[in-house]
Design an enzyme around this catalytic site. Structure first.
Site, PDB file in Angstrom:
ATOM      1  N   ARG A 150       0.847  -1.188   0.000  1.00  0.00           N
ATOM      2  CA  ARG A 150       0.000   0.000   0.000  1.00  0.00           C
ATOM      3  C   ARG A 150       0.886   1.243   0.000  1.00  0.00           C
ATOM      4  O   ARG A 150       1.945   1.245   0.618  1.00  0.00           O
ATOM      5  CB  ARG A 150      -0.871  -0.009   1.257  1.00  0.00           C
ATOM      6  CG  ARG A 150      -1.864   1.101   1.393  1.00  0.00           C
ATOM      7  CD  ARG A 150      -2.681   0.997   2.692  1.00  0.00           C
ATOM      8  NE  ARG A 150      -3.087  -0.347   3.027  1.00  0.00           N
ATOM      9  CZ  ARG A 150      -2.562  -1.077   4.019  1.00  0.00           C
ATOM     10  NH1 ARG A 150      -1.635  -0.589   4.810  1.00  0.00           N
ATOM     11  NH2 ARG A 150      -2.979  -2.300   4.252  1.00  0.00           N
ATOM     12  N   ASN A 184      -0.964  -0.584  13.414  1.00  0.00           N
ATOM     13  CA  ASN A 184      -0.340  -1.668  12.675  1.00  0.00           C
ATOM     14  C   ASN A 184       0.832  -2.246  13.455  1.00  0.00           C
ATOM     15  O   ASN A 184       1.682  -1.491  13.926  1.00  0.00           O
ATOM     16  CB  ASN A 184       0.223  -1.155  11.343  1.00  0.00           C
ATOM     17  CG  ASN A 184      -0.825  -0.578  10.445  1.00  0.00           C
ATOM     18  OD1 ASN A 184      -1.703  -1.283   9.979  1.00  0.00           O
ATOM     19  ND2 ASN A 184      -0.735   0.720  10.184  1.00  0.00           N
ATOM     20  N   ASP A 196       4.704  -4.337   7.219  1.00  0.00           N
ATOM     21  CA  ASP A 196       3.492  -4.592   8.002  1.00  0.00           C
ATOM     22  C   ASP A 196       3.367  -6.086   8.283  1.00  0.00           C
ATOM     23  O   ASP A 196       3.578  -6.910   7.385  1.00  0.00           O
ATOM     24  CB  ASP A 196       2.273  -4.101   7.206  1.00  0.00           C
ATOM     25  CG  ASP A 196       0.987  -4.402   7.916  1.00  0.00           C
ATOM     26  OD1 ASP A 196       0.710  -3.741   8.930  1.00  0.00           O
ATOM     27  OD2 ASP A 196       0.251  -5.313   7.468  1.00  0.00           O
ATOM     28  N   ASP A 223       0.512  -7.610   9.551  1.00  0.00           N
ATOM     29  CA  ASP A 223      -0.895  -8.026   9.528  1.00  0.00           C
ATOM     30  C   ASP A 223      -1.698  -7.736  10.786  1.00  0.00           C
ATOM     31  O   ASP A 223      -2.792  -7.213  10.682  1.00  0.00           O
ATOM     32  CB  ASP A 223      -1.052  -9.516   9.191  1.00  0.00           C
ATOM     33  CG  ASP A 223      -0.330  -9.892   7.918  1.00  0.00           C
ATOM     34  OD1 ASP A 223      -0.503  -9.182   6.919  1.00  0.00           O
ATOM     35  OD2 ASP A 223       0.427 -10.872   7.941  1.00  0.00           O
ATOM     36  N   ASP A 254      -3.444  -6.036  13.641  1.00  0.00           N
ATOM     37  CA  ASP A 254      -3.815  -4.634  13.842  1.00  0.00           C
ATOM     38  C   ASP A 254      -4.620  -4.511  15.125  1.00  0.00           C
ATOM     39  O   ASP A 254      -5.300  -5.454  15.540  1.00  0.00           O
ATOM     40  CB  ASP A 254      -4.678  -4.131  12.674  1.00  0.00           C
ATOM     41  CG  ASP A 254      -3.979  -4.244  11.339  1.00  0.00           C
ATOM     42  OD1 ASP A 254      -2.842  -3.760  11.232  1.00  0.00           O
ATOM     43  OD2 ASP A 254      -4.574  -4.816  10.401  1.00  0.00           O
ATOM     44  N   ASP A 300      -7.282  -9.199  12.185  1.00  0.00           N
ATOM     45  CA  ASP A 300      -6.478  -9.889  11.171  1.00  0.00           C
ATOM     46  C   ASP A 300      -5.592 -11.023  11.692  1.00  0.00           C
ATOM     47  O   ASP A 300      -4.525 -11.293  11.143  1.00  0.00           O
ATOM     48  CB  ASP A 300      -5.638  -8.887  10.364  1.00  0.00           C
ATOM     49  CG  ASP A 300      -6.507  -7.853   9.666  1.00  0.00           C
ATOM     50  OD1 ASP A 300      -7.634  -8.194   9.268  1.00  0.00           O
ATOM     51  OD2 ASP A 300      -6.058  -6.706   9.521  1.00  0.00           O
ATOM     52  N   GLU A 327      -5.108 -13.604   8.877  1.00  0.00           N
ATOM     53  CA  GLU A 327      -4.156 -13.135   7.866  1.00  0.00           C
ATOM     54  C   GLU A 327      -2.721 -13.282   8.388  1.00  0.00           C
ATOM     55  O   GLU A 327      -1.823 -13.709   7.664  1.00  0.00           O
ATOM     56  CB  GLU A 327      -4.454 -11.676   7.517  1.00  0.00           C
ATOM     57  CG  GLU A 327      -3.609 -11.127   6.398  1.00  0.00           C
ATOM     58  CD  GLU A 327      -3.927  -9.679   6.067  1.00  0.00           C
ATOM     59  OE1 GLU A 327      -3.257  -9.143   5.175  1.00  0.00           O
ATOM     60  OE2 GLU A 327      -4.816  -9.074   6.697  1.00  0.00           O
TER      61      GLU A 327
END
Length: 177
Positions: free
Chosen positions: A22, A86, A102, A104, A106, A119, A122
């Site tokens: 991102r 994060n 990052d 994952d 959060d 998450d 994830e």
């Protein structure tokens, strides 16, 4: 890099495998010392890994730490102050860009001060396919625990009115341009 108040930076978020996940097109430096870099933006464009972009709806104050494995985004929404945190590496600055990896997990904090860890699936998936080391797993879990403790104590970026004070500095800077 010697950052000063008013400098404009981009933000890039990567995954453990080096994949760019991102980007954010602009963040204005509000404060910088040996521990933290605080930036803000408003209606900034976020571009996702699949090329899709959208513009944020609200101003945000972002706290990037030089020695901590998390960053914190205070979002000033119409319904109140939300935090999106994060679990991520300490940041680096490269070519006027804040860069971090990052991991994952959060932490979402709501205006009523309740919070939720997001998450986990994830994280488990990426941990497996990207083969996170046991040491990295330990660092990530410790960072999440530290972040939750800061939130519970309303310390660090969770201090009362801190996000609002930095947003006013940002707003004054943007109006004077």
């Amino acid at each position: 890099m010697n950052l000063k108040k008013g400098d404009k930076l981009k933000i890039e978020c990567y995954k453990h495998n080096g994949y760019l996940d991102r980007t954010s097109d602009e963040a204005t430096v509000l404060y910088n010392d040996e521990e933290v870099l605080i930036v803000a933006n408003n209606h900034t464009t976020l571009t996702e890994h699949n090329g899709e972009s959208h513009t944020t709806n609200e101003p945000a104050v972002l706290f990037f730490f030089k020695h901590k494995w998390f960053n914190v985004i205070g979002q000033l929404k119409k319904k109140g102050l939300f935090y999106y945190c994060n679990i991520a590496t300490p940041f680096i600055i490269d070519s006027n860009t804040i860069k971090y990896i990052d991991y994952d997990l959060d932490l979402r904090v709501f205006p009523d001060k309740s919070f939720k860890v997001l998450d986990r699936k994830e994280y488990r998936y990426h941990k497996k396919i990207m083969k996170y080391s046991k040491e990295l797993e330990y660092i990530i879990e410790c960072a999440l625990t530290e972040l939750i403790e800061l939130k519970k104590k309303e310390a660090g970026p969770f201090q009362e009115n801190l996000v609002e004070r930095y947003y006013l500095i940002y707003k004054e800077m943007e109006e004077s341009i």
